[in-house]
Design a protein around this motif. Structure first.
Motif, mmCIF file in Angstrom:
data_model
loop_
_atom_site.group_PDB
_atom_site.id
_atom_site.type_symbol
_atom_site.label_atom_id
_atom_site.label_comp_id
_atom_site.label_asym_id
_atom_site.label_seq_id
_atom_site.Cartn_x
_atom_site.Cartn_y
_atom_site.Cartn_z
ATOM 1 N N LEU A 87 0.941 -1.092 -0.200
ATOM 2 C CA LEU A 87 0.228 0.427 0.174
ATOM 3 C C LEU A 87 0.905 1.539 -0.303
ATOM 4 N N LEU A 88 2.197 0.821 0.451
ATOM 5 C CA LEU A 88 2.651 1.920 0.881
ATOM 6 C C LEU A 88 3.531 2.349 -0.720
ATOM 7 N N ARG A 89 3.962 1.541 -1.702
ATOM 8 C CA ARG A 89 4.544 1.882 -2.659
ATOM 9 C C ARG A 89 4.534 2.917 -3.760
ATOM 10 N N ARG A 90 4.680 3.773 -4.332
ATOM 11 C CA ARG A 90 4.658 4.541 -5.336
ATOM 12 C C ARG A 90 3.252 4.237 -6.547
ATOM 13 N N PRO A 91 2.433 5.516 -6.526
ATOM 14 C CA PRO A 91 1.598 4.517 -7.523
ATOM 15 C C PRO A 91 1.424 4.470 -8.695
ATOM 16 N N ALA A 92 2.767 4.757 -9.354
ATOM 17 C CA ALA A 92 3.057 4.487 -10.754
ATOM 18 C C ALA A 92 3.630 2.794 -10.301
ATOM 19 N N GLU A 93 4.319 2.146 -9.717
ATOM 20 C CA GLU A 93 4.475 0.958 -9.073
ATOM 21 C C GLU A 93 3.250 -0.126 -8.414
ATOM 22 N N ARG A 94 2.552 0.685 -8.435
ATOM 23 C CA ARG A 94 1.022 0.003 -8.187
ATOM 24 C C ARG A 94 0.502 0.042 -9.315
ATOM 25 N N ALA A 95 -0.353 0.921 -9.844
ATOM 26 C CA ALA A 95 -0.431 0.691 -11.322
ATOM 27 C C ALA A 95 0.626 -0.302 -12.718
ATOM 28 N N ALA A 96 1.775 -0.614 -12.063
ATOM 29 C CA ALA A 96 2.631 -1.805 -13.047
ATOM 30 C C ALA A 96 2.305 -3.190 -12.338
ATOM 31 N N THR A 97 2.162 -2.897 -10.886
ATOM 32 C CA THR A 97 1.395 -4.776 -10.771
ATOM 33 C C THR A 97 0.285 -5.043 -10.391
ATOM 34 N N ALA A 98 -0.683 -3.723 -10.861
ATOM 35 C CA ALA A 98 -1.835 -3.955 -10.852
ATOM 36 C C ALA A 98 -2.084 -4.192 -12.848
ATOM 37 N N ARG A 99 -1.706 -4.127 -13.907
ATOM 38 C CA ARG A 99 -1.509 -4.530 -15.178
ATOM 39 C C ARG A 99 -0.883 -5.565 -14.817
ATOM 40 N N ALA A 100 0.071 -5.643 -14.217
ATOM 41 C CA ALA A 100 0.812 -7.234 -14.295
ATOM 42 C C ALA A 100 -0.209 -8.293 -14.110
ATOM 43 N N ARG A 101 -0.894 -8.000 -12.754
ATOM 44 C CA ARG A 101 -2.088 -9.256 -12.622
ATOM 45 C C ARG A 101 -3.155 -9.655 -12.975
ATOM 46 N N ILE A 102 -3.648 -8.001 -13.906
ATOM 47 C CA ILE A 102 -4.438 -8.639 -14.997
ATOM 48 C C ILE A 102 -4.346 -8.894 -16.354
ATOM 49 N N GLU A 103 -3.249 -8.947 -16.749
ATOM 50 C CA GLU A 103 -2.153 -9.591 -17.918
ATOM 51 C C GLU A 103 -2.282 -11.492 -17.650
ATOM 52 N N GLU A 104 -2.031 -11.026 -16.260
ATOM 53 C CA GLU A 104 -1.264 -12.699 -16.535
ATOM 54 C C GLU A 104 -2.953 -13.462 -16.385
ATOM 55 N N ALA A 105 -3.930 -12.959 -15.652
ATOM 56 C CA ALA A 105 -5.463 -13.688 -15.416
ATOM 57 C C ALA A 105 -6.178 -13.824 -16.373
ATOM 58 N N VAL A 106 -6.081 -12.642 -17.326
ATOM 59 C CA VAL A 106 -6.598 -12.758 -18.243
ATOM 60 C C VAL A 106 -6.367 -13.560 -18.934
ATOM 61 N N THR A 107 -4.575 -13.912 -19.608
ATOM 62 C CA THR A 107 -4.146 -14.500 -20.309
ATOM 63 C C THR A 107 -4.472 -16.210 -19.730
ATOM 64 N N ALA A 108 -4.301 -16.469 -18.310
ATOM 65 C CA ALA A 108 -4.669 -18.141 -17.839
ATOM 66 C C ALA A 108 -6.361 -18.552 -18.408
ATOM 67 N N ALA A 109 -6.739 -16.759 -18.544
ATOM 68 C CA ALA A 109 -8.154 -17.450 -19.192
ATOM 69 C C ALA A 109 -8.373 -17.280 -20.333
ATOM 70 N N GLY A 110 -7.339 -17.695 -21.151
ATOM 71 C CA GLY A 110 -8.115 -17.230 -22.660
ATOM 72 C C GLY A 110 -8.930 -16.156 -22.651
ATOM 73 N N LEU A 111 -8.617 -15.582 -22.704
ATOM 74 C CA LEU A 111 -10.177 -14.025 -22.262
ATOM 75 C C LEU A 111 -8.929 -12.932 -23.270
ATOM 76 N N LEU B 124 -9.322 -10.209 -24.791
ATOM 77 C CA LEU B 124 -9.367 -8.459 -24.675
ATOM 78 C C LEU B 124 -9.444 -7.672 -26.976
ATOM 79 N N ASP B 125 -9.027 -8.097 -27.054
ATOM 80 C CA ASP B 125 -8.639 -6.999 -29.144
ATOM 81 C C ASP B 125 -9.382 -8.139 -29.545
ATOM 82 N N ALA B 126 -10.036 -9.150 -29.620
ATOM 83 C CA ALA B 126 -10.815 -10.257 -30.946
ATOM 84 C C ALA B 126 -12.704 -9.280 -30.109
ATOM 85 N N LEU B 127 -12.767 -9.240 -28.544
ATOM 86 C CA LEU B 127 -14.490 -8.033 -28.590
ATOM 87 C C LEU B 127 -14.854 -7.289 -28.729
ATOM 88 N N PRO B 128 -16.051 -7.068 -29.161
ATOM 89 C CA PRO B 128 -16.597 -6.747 -29.737
ATOM 90 C C PRO B 128 -16.088 -4.950 -29.810
#
Length: 351
Positions: free
Chosen positions: A131-155, A157-161
């Motif tokens: 929680l004490l990390r810099r905003p830029a670092e937190r944002a990068a961590t969030a993007r990495a977590r989302i990318e990891e989950a989306v890839t594992a789920a086979g979703l 995003l570019d193929a969506l309407p």
């Protein structure tokens, strides 16, 4: 499982959580939802809970993830006993979409769902240092977590309407399933539970859905999946649609479901007597000589008993927020904050 006791995991645990049930059962306001379910699944196992609609499949799924409180038998998830450690089991498990318990918001876009889940995860499960990390670092961590989950789920995003700005209401059934799984995977659970896995899917989409769940299990996450028909390579738990099954002595008992663990195990023949509180109140109201006042009193008492008997815990995308970040170390009380889920399941016949 005979006299085999409920097992525990070793100190060096794989990512997935072992799931063990021994005579596991849950009774709701309308009788037994399921009963005498026994099986053992190691970490990284794909467990398919199959059976007709209304046979207790969803209740079993929620009970094994700490969202409903069982009243008979024993179970362990990752070495945590149920129902005593329900809060701890909720912290290591996650729900995909479960109708009436955890559902996607049709007005939200895919990106909004993903961002919201990351924020909730960081708010309730993150360390103080995170929680004490810099905003830029937190944002990068969030993007990495989302990318990891989306890839594992086979979703894809570019193929969506409309890409990640696509609303949930515009998603196909398989893509909505992938999104709900991606949201669950953001928390990196040891146990993933998915309801109605093959509902309204074509043969091709059904094959893709099972391939996805197999890949998650192969990567180490234990998967529980409710379905109408289980694939042959899964550990199969079959529930029954009737409320009476023979007990160990061969005498009928007011059970709702019997668990099986081997493919091809024949389902016992059962009958379904009407013995619920609601039917008793109805019988009292129609009995000769019964007054309208006494019938109304019986109905009111039945409704009060139903409300008192409901004891559940929902979880997942939106409804799960009340349980996120719970710090209790022991769940021994009868009262929980999720009675509405049990009422909804019971009243709609899903139990």
């Amino acid at each position: 499982m005979g006299g085999e006791s409920v097992g525990t995991e070793t100190e060096e645990q794989p990512h997935g959580a072992a799931v063990v049930a021994d005579g596991f059962g849950l009774k709701g306001p309308r009788g037994w939802a399921f009963r005498r379910v026994s099986f053992r699944a190691g970490p990284g196992t794909l467990v398919a809970i199959e059976g007709p609609s209304g046979s207790g499949r969803t209740c079993l799924l929620l009970a094994l993830t700490g969202r409903m409180k069982a009243g008979e038998g024993r179970a362990e998830v990752g070495g945590l006993p149920l129902p005593r450690k329900m809060a701890a089991v909720r912290r290591i498990s996650a729900l995909g979409q479960v109708p009436g318990v955890s559902e996607l918001d049709p007005a939200f876009t895919v990106a909004e769902h993903l961002r919201e889940r990351v924020l909730l995860q960081r708010r309730y499960d993150g360390s103080v240092r995170a929680l004490l990390r810099r905003p830029a670092e937190r944002a990068a961590t969030a993007r990495a977590r989302i990318e990891e989950a989306v890839t594992a789920a086979g979703l894809d995003l570019d193929a969506l309407p409309k890409g990640e700005r696509t609303s949930v209401r515009d998603l196909e059934r398989l893509e909505a399933l992938r999104l709900s799984i991606a949201l669950a995977l953001i928390g990196r659970p040891r146990l993933l539970a998915v309801d109605d896995t093959d509902l309204k899917l074509s043969d091709a989409d059904r094959a893709e859905a099972w391939a996805l769940l197999r890949s998650l299990a192969a990567a180490g996450t234990t998967v529980l999946a409710v379905c109408s028909e289980a694939p042959e390579d899964a550990l199969r738990i079959t529930t029954l649609s009737a409320e009476t099954a023979p007990d160990a002595s061969g005498t009928p008992a007011d059970a709702a479901a019997t668990g099986t663990t081997e493919p091809g195990t024949p389902k016992p023949t059962v009958t379904k007597p009407d013995t619920t509180k609601a039917s008793a109140a109805k019988a009292a109201a129609t009995k000769p000589g019964t007054t309208k006042a006494s019938a109304a009193k019986a109905a009111a008492e039945s409704r009060a008993d139903d409300r008192a008997a409901a004891d559940t815990t929902p979880g997942g995308t939106t409804a799960d927020r009340a349980a996120v970040g719970e710090t209790a170390t022991d769940d021994t009380t009868d009262a929980t904050t999720e009675e509405g889920a049990a009422d909804a399941l019971a009243e709609t016949g899903r139990a």
